[in-house]
Write a protein that holds these residues in place. Structure first.
Motif, PDB file in Angstrom:
ATOM      1  N   THR A  83      -3.116  16.646  -9.090  1.00  0.00           N
ATOM      2  CA  THR A  83      -2.119  16.780 -10.150  1.00  0.00           C
ATOM      3  C   THR A  83      -1.708  15.403 -10.642  1.00  0.00           C
ATOM      4  O   THR A  83      -1.929  14.386  -9.970  1.00  0.00           O
ATOM      5  N   HIS A  84      -1.104  15.386 -11.813  1.00  0.00           N
ATOM      6  CA  HIS A  84      -0.642  14.127 -12.409  1.00  0.00           C
ATOM      7  C   HIS A  84       0.589  14.431 -13.244  1.00  0.00           C
ATOM      8  O   HIS A  84       0.645  15.485 -13.908  1.00  0.00           O
ATOM      9  N   TYR A  85       1.579  13.529 -13.202  1.00  0.00           N
ATOM     10  CA  TYR A  85       2.846  13.772 -13.875  1.00  0.00           C
ATOM     11  C   TYR A  85       3.263  12.586 -14.735  1.00  0.00           C
ATOM     12  O   TYR A  85       2.960  11.424 -14.421  1.00  0.00           O
ATOM     13  N   ALA A  86       3.996  12.895 -15.785  1.00  0.00           N
ATOM     14  CA  ALA A  86       4.669  11.853 -16.540  1.00  0.00           C
ATOM     15  C   ALA A  86       5.766  11.255 -15.659  1.00  0.00           C
ATOM     16  O   ALA A  86       6.376  11.961 -14.851  1.00  0.00           O
ATOM     17  N   ASP A  87       6.019   9.980 -15.828  1.00  0.00           N
ATOM     18  CA  ASP A  87       7.037   9.318 -15.012  1.00  0.00           C
ATOM     19  C   ASP A  87       8.410   9.979 -15.157  1.00  0.00           C
ATOM     20  O   ASP A  87       9.195  10.036 -14.209  1.00  0.00           O
ATOM     21  N   SER A  88       8.684  10.505 -16.328  1.00  0.00           N
ATOM     22  CA  SER A  88       9.997  11.084 -16.608  1.00  0.00           C
ATOM     23  C   SER A  88      10.276  12.356 -15.807  1.00  0.00           C
ATOM     24  O   SER A  88      11.441  12.753 -15.675  1.00  0.00           O
ATOM     25  N   VAL A  89       9.230  13.004 -15.288  1.00  0.00           N
ATOM     26  CA  VAL A  89       9.429  14.258 -14.561  1.00  0.00           C
ATOM     27  C   VAL A  89       8.969  14.167 -13.107  1.00  0.00           C
ATOM     28  O   VAL A  89       9.174  15.118 -12.343  1.00  0.00           O
ATOM     29  N   LYS A  90       8.387  13.064 -12.724  1.00  0.00           N
ATOM     30  CA  LYS A  90       7.855  12.916 -11.371  1.00  0.00           C
ATOM     31  C   LYS A  90       8.963  13.094 -10.344  1.00  0.00           C
ATOM     32  O   LYS A  90      10.043  12.531 -10.475  1.00  0.00           O
ATOM     33  N   GLY A  91       8.695  13.911  -9.344  1.00  0.00           N
ATOM     34  CA  GLY A  91       9.677  14.183  -8.305  1.00  0.00           C
ATOM     35  C   GLY A  91      10.594  15.352  -8.624  1.00  0.00           C
ATOM     36  O   GLY A  91      11.320  15.826  -7.739  1.00  0.00           O
ATOM     37  N   ARG A  92      10.582  15.807  -9.873  1.00  0.00           N
ATOM     38  CA  ARG A  92      11.432  16.930 -10.270  1.00  0.00           C
ATOM     39  C   ARG A  92      10.621  18.155 -10.665  1.00  0.00           C
ATOM     40  O   ARG A  92      11.052  19.284 -10.437  1.00  0.00           O
ATOM     41  N   PHE A  93       9.468  17.939 -11.275  1.00  0.00           N
ATOM     42  CA  PHE A  93       8.617  19.036 -11.748  1.00  0.00           C
ATOM     43  C   PHE A  93       7.382  19.147 -10.855  1.00  0.00           C
ATOM     44  O   PHE A  93       6.872  18.148 -10.345  1.00  0.00           O
ATOM     45  N   THR A  94       6.895  20.384 -10.724  1.00  0.00           N
ATOM     46  CA  THR A  94       5.666  20.626  -9.964  1.00  0.00           C
ATOM     47  C   THR A  94       4.766  21.580 -10.745  1.00  0.00           C
ATOM     48  O   THR A  94       5.207  22.679 -11.115  1.00  0.00           O
TER      49      THR A  94
END
Length: 124
Positions: free
Chosen positions: A58-69
């Motif tokens: 998986t890969h996340y935008a920095d703005s949602v990392k740690g909050r979205f899955t």
């Protein structure tokens, strides 16, 4: 091509949670990378999260990392976005997208199918 239908949006208070779902139809879902994007009023569409065809990476935008899955269930032809600790700046229309390849993709041009979007509003 994969056809996509999002659901699960709504109004939530800051700090709350929502889970978005994206139901896919088509024979190629299990071999397709998937992602979520969002577009806030007056802003350009932005990448949120992506997942490989098997769900391993998986890969996340920095703005949602740690909050979205982001996750997927290939048996149900569905991809999910679990959103926790929501902030007012997360308010946007959220779109599910199917990539042209099985891998992680983050640019809009890497995707061949898009859902109609589901509205998420976070109140302060």
């Amino acid at each position: 091509q994969v056809q996509l239908v999002e659901s699960g949006g709504g109004l939530v208070q800051a700090g709350g949670s929502l889970r978005l779902s994206c139901a896919a139809s088509g024979r190629t879902f299990s071999s397709t990378g998937m992602a979520w994007f969002r577009q806030a009023p007056g802003k350009e569409r932005e990448f949120v999260a992506a997942i490989t065809y098997g769900g391993t990476n998986t890969h996340y935008a920095d703005s949602v990392k740690g909050r979205f899955t982001i996750s997927r269930d290939n048996a149900k032809n569905t991809v999910y976005l679990q959103m926790n600790s929501l902030k007012p700046e997360d308010t946007a229309v959220y779109y599910c997208a199917a990539a042209k390849r099985p891998w992680i993709a983050t640019m809009g041009t890497d995707f061949e199918s898009w859902g109609q979007g589901t509205q998420v509003r976070v109140s302060s």
